[in-house]
Design a protein around this motif. Structure first.
Motif, PDB file in Angstrom:
ATOM      1  N   VAL A 106      -3.295   8.728  -4.179  1.00  0.00           N
ATOM      2  CA  VAL A 106      -4.728   9.033  -4.192  1.00  0.00           C
ATOM      3  C   VAL A 106      -4.945  10.546  -4.226  1.00  0.00           C
ATOM      4  CG1 VAL A 106      -6.870   8.895  -2.840  1.00  0.00           C
ATOM      5  CG2 VAL A 106      -5.396   6.872  -3.072  1.00  0.00           C
ATOM      6  N   ARG A 109      -3.825  12.035  -7.636  1.00  0.00           N
ATOM      7  CA  ARG A 109      -4.717  11.626  -8.722  1.00  0.00           C
ATOM      8  C   ARG A 109      -6.104  12.230  -8.641  1.00  0.00           C
ATOM      9  NH1 ARG A 109      -2.799   5.248  -8.669  1.00  0.00           N
ATOM     10  NH2 ARG A 109      -0.728   5.643  -9.588  1.00  0.00           N
ATOM     11  N   HIS A 110      -6.469  12.830  -7.507  1.00  0.00           N
ATOM     12  CA  HIS A 110      -7.821  13.405  -7.439  1.00  0.00           C
ATOM     13  C   HIS A 110      -7.981  14.551  -8.433  1.00  0.00           C
ATOM     14  CE1 HIS A 110      -6.636  16.989  -4.997  1.00  0.00           C
ATOM     15  NE2 HIS A 110      -7.833  17.460  -5.327  1.00  0.00           N
ATOM     16  N   ASP A 120      -6.965   1.651  -9.185  1.00  0.00           N
ATOM     17  CA  ASP A 120      -6.887   2.511  -8.001  1.00  0.00           C
ATOM     18  C   ASP A 120      -8.294   2.918  -7.575  1.00  0.00           C
ATOM     19  OD1 ASP A 120      -6.417   4.378  -6.047  1.00  0.00           O
ATOM     20  OD2 ASP A 120      -5.169   5.701  -7.253  1.00  0.00           O
ATOM     21  N   GLY A 123      -8.368   6.218  -5.521  1.00  0.00           N
ATOM     22  CA  GLY A 123      -8.109   7.360  -6.388  1.00  0.00           C
ATOM     23  C   GLY A 123      -9.304   7.674  -7.268  1.00  0.00           C
TER      24      GLY A 123
END
Length: 198
Positions: A106, A109-110, A120, A123
């Motif tokens: 998470v 992926r931000h 997700d 995320g």
């Protein structure tokens, strides 16, 4: 959607995460982390997105920890450093390996341009909320009254300038990172024109 309707999870892990963020982040970066969760949780509620509130909260509190001096890595991008720290934090919190990996994912992926909400949701929500808070992206998706209340309770405290400087520093030292890519593609101008700072 009202501020009072946003659910903030109360668990040992969430309490420890805000304690860590408070200890290591500047006041502006701390408020940014808190707002990142609030924007994300509000957006999820308004759009019927099911998500793991504890996972999202911990990830929100730690997503920029790789930018602070004590945890800044000279070898990997800040989001990866933050993801590794989150894995260690979550191990100490007693989370199983799969859940530690999720917190790491998470946070990494931000920084992505887009995260698939079906694959997700946490995320997706953190990518969306941090994009809003730093560059004003998709601000129209949030009622003006909610924006005003969140900003009143958790003011920006000059986050635009602080964040732009952090990214400039990351770009100089790690030019192939996503932060480096952002800086080369007009990041500072986008941050400076954020509607949330008007």
């Amino acid at each position: 959607m009202k501020y009072a309707e946003i659910v903030v999870p109360e668990t040992p892990a969430t309490r420890a995460a805000i304690e860590v963020a408070t200890a290591y982040c500047s006041p502006a970066l701390l408020n940014h982390s808190v707002r990142a969760y609030l924007w994300a949780a509000a957006y999820a509620a308004m759009n019927d997105i099911a998500f793991d509130a504890e996972l999202l909260y911990v990830s929100s509190m730690l997503h920029d920890i790789g930018l602070v001096r004590e945890f800044d890595s000279h070898t990997v991008p800040f989001e990866e450093a933050g993801g590794h720290l989150a894995w260690v934090f979550c191990a100490a919190a007693g989370w199983p390996v799969e859940r530690r990996v999720r917190a790491c994912e998470v946070i990494v992926r931000h920084m992505w341009a887009e995260v698939d909400v079906e694959k997700d949701p946490e995320g997706h929500l953190l990518e969306l909320s941090t994009g809003l808070d730093i560059s004003g992206r998709r601000s129209e998706a949030f009622p003006e009254e909610l924006r005003a209340e969140i900003l009143e309770r958790h003011p920006r405290l000059g986050i635009a300038g602080e964040f732009a400087a952090c990214f400039e520093d990351q770009a100089k030292r790690k030019p192939t990172s996503l932060a480096g890519h952002f800086v080369r593609n007009g990041f500072a101008a986008r941050v400076a024109s954020n509607v949330l700072d008007r």
